[in-house]
Design a protein around this motif. Structure first.
Motif, short mmCIF file in Angstrom:
data_model
loop_
_atom_site.label_atom_id
_atom_site.label_comp_id
_atom_site.label_asym_id
_atom_site.label_seq_id
_atom_site.Cartn_x
_atom_site.Cartn_y
_atom_site.Cartn_z
N ASN A 46 0.87 -1.07 -0.11
CA ASN A 46 0.09 0.05 -0.05
C ASN A 46 0.96 1.21 -0.14
OD1 ASN A 46 -2.54 -1.07 0.07
ND2 ASN A 46 -2.23 -1.76 2.35
N LEU A 47 0.67 1.96 -1.05
CA LEU A 47 1.43 3.19 -1.04
C LEU A 47 0.99 4.56 -0.33
CD1 LEU A 47 2.24 3.72 -4.95
CD2 LEU A 47 3.81 3.15 -3.17
N HIS A 48 1.85 5.12 0.67
CA HIS A 48 1.44 6.47 1.07
C HIS A 48 2.09 7.67 0.03
CE1 HIS A 48 0.11 4.62 4.88
NE2 HIS A 48 1.01 3.78 4.49
N THR A 49 2.92 7.42 -0.70
CA THR A 49 3.47 8.65 -1.51
C THR A 49 3.49 7.76 -2.90
OG1 THR A 49 5.73 7.62 -0.85
CG2 THR A 49 4.70 9.67 0.36
N GLY A 50 3.77 8.92 -3.89
CA GLY A 50 3.70 8.48 -5.05
C GLY A 50 5.36 8.71 -5.99
N ARG A 51 6.22 8.07 -5.39
CA ARG A 51 7.49 8.57 -6.03
C ARG A 51 7.80 7.90 -7.24
NH1 ARG A 51 7.07 13.40 -3.66
NH2 ARG A 51 7.24 13.27 -1.28
N PRO A 52 8.69 8.36 -8.09
CA PRO A 52 8.74 7.50 -9.24
C PRO A 52 9.79 6.18 -9.03
CG PRO A 52 9.36 9.70 -9.91
CD PRO A 52 9.07 9.66 -8.41
N HIS A 53 9.39 4.95 -9.32
CA HIS A 53 9.83 3.76 -9.09
C HIS A 53 10.12 3.33 -7.79
CE1 HIS A 53 12.64 4.25 -13.09
NE2 HIS A 53 11.18 4.41 -13.23
N GLN A 54 9.02 3.90 -6.80
CA GLN A 54 9.05 3.84 -5.26
C GLN A 54 8.93 2.45 -4.94
OE1 GLN A 54 6.26 6.31 -3.40
NE2 GLN A 54 6.56 4.72 -1.44
N ILE A 55 8.00 1.47 -5.36
CA ILE A 55 8.22 0.25 -4.77
C ILE A 55 9.32 -0.50 -5.11
CG2 ILE A 55 6.73 -1.85 -4.93
CD1 ILE A 55 4.06 0.02 -5.53
N ARG A 56 9.68 -0.29 -6.39
CA ARG A 56 10.73 -1.10 -7.10
C ARG A 56 12.11 -0.72 -6.08
NH1 ARG A 56 10.64 0.21 -13.26
NH2 ARG A 56 12.38 -1.20 -13.31
N VAL A 57 12.20 0.57 -5.95
CA VAL A 57 13.65 0.95 -5.17
C VAL A 57 13.42 0.57 -3.81
CG1 VAL A 57 15.01 2.69 -4.58
CG2 VAL A 57 13.88 2.84 -6.80
N GLN A 58 12.36 0.84 -3.19
CA GLN A 58 12.44 0.60 -1.51
C GLN A 58 12.36 -1.03 -1.39
OE1 GLN A 58 8.74 3.41 -0.43
NE2 GLN A 58 10.22 3.19 1.18
N LEU A 59 11.52 -1.88 -2.10
CA LEU A 59 11.71 -3.20 -2.03
C LEU A 59 13.25 -3.93 -2.33
CD1 LEU A 59 8.17 -4.78 -3.23
CD2 LEU A 59 9.00 -4.05 -0.87
N SER A 60 13.89 -3.31 -3.21
CA SER A 60 15.31 -3.56 -3.26
C SER A 60 16.11 -3.18 -2.32
CB SER A 60 15.58 -3.06 -4.75
OG SER A 60 17.07 -3.54 -5.10
N SER A 61 15.87 -1.94 -1.73
CA SER A 61 16.68 -1.65 -0.58
C SER A 61 16.34 -2.48 0.54
CB SER A 61 16.34 -0.15 -0.13
OG SER A 61 16.73 0.67 -1.37
#
Length: 249
Positions: free
Chosen positions: A152-167
């Motif tokens: 579930n997103l709270h913000t809508g940054r570019p590539h957000q889900i991809r970057v955060q899960l990778s991190s």
């Protein structure tokens, strides 16, 4: 191009975005979703001249699933305001490598986009150009070295889900940009816009629309296969029954 319409009225158009179709015109010159939908509205409603269709939010090109467009400027303005206030619920499902250490949790990072490379990186909270990114995740099930997550997103940054899960250490299946050590060239990114829920910007009624990803690898790891008992004197037949919604809810 056949674009499934999930909901439509005088103010809104919610569709299922196909994978690998850009949301709007880009340098590739490939057919884009916004133009396709405008052309479709023009034909279906026999409208002369230009057709208005407001782009409220975006999905990365390789991502499929639910998208909402505004058919009036009033709806577009109010939807944009709902997005800014973070009252539009956007749920994604994704398949990641490995099993996250926590069953559920919240990820908070600060992201910086390199527009020249079209790549986003995690930076220090003190970075002057870093944008705060927040999401919640839950592990629905893990098997065969992969995990199915609800996000579930709270913000809508570019590539957000991809970057955060990778991190977090669990890049998305098929992500050559943020999971190049795991993914192979040609694999399809396993990220799907599953559900969107909000108050109608004009009618003030609840809107809830869902979409299920295609029955392909790796999504089919979470399909159930039933064997239909044959009638006497017939050969055994196997029938695949799509029950993925039982898991994805």
């Amino acid at each position: 191009m056949n674009i499934p319409i999930l909901f439509e009225d005088n103010h809104l158009l919610l569709v299922e975005k196909p994978i690998n179709v850009p949301v709007q015109e880009d340098r590739s010159g490939d057919p884009d979703l916004l133009t396709i939908l405008k052309d479709d509205l023009k034909v279906r409603y026999q409208k002369p001249g230009n057709v208005y269709l407001g782009l409220v939010h975006r999905l990365d090109r390789p991502v499929g699933g639910v998208m909402v467009f505004a058919k009036t400027s009033k709806a577009a303005s109010r939807l944009s305001d709902l997005l800014r206030k973070n009252v539009i619920e956007r749920n994604y499902i994704t398949v990641v490598y490995g099993t996250p250490k926590k069953k559920r949790g919240q990820l908070v990072h600060y992201l910086l986009k390199d527009s020249r490379k079209n790549k986003v990186s995690v930076v220090s909270p003190n970075h002057p150009e870093g944008k705060k990114a927040v999401l919640d995740f839950e592990v629905l099930e893990s098997k065969k070295g992969f995990s199915l997550l609800s996000v579930n997103l709270h913000t809508g940054r570019p590539h957000q889900i991809r970057v955060q899960l990778s991190s977090m250490g669990n890049p998305i299946y098929g992500d050559q940009k943020y999971g190049e050590r795991f993914s192979k060239v040609g694999q399809q990114l396993a990220l799907w816009a599953h559900k969107i829920q909000f108050e109608h910007p004009v009618k003030k009624e609840p809107i809830k629309v869902e979409s299920i990803p295609p029955s392909k690898n790796p999504w089919n790891l979470w399909e159930k296969v039933k064997i239909r008992k044959p009638e006497k004197g017939t050969e055994v037949s196997h029938e695949t029954v799509d029950e993925r919604q039982l898991i994805f809810k």
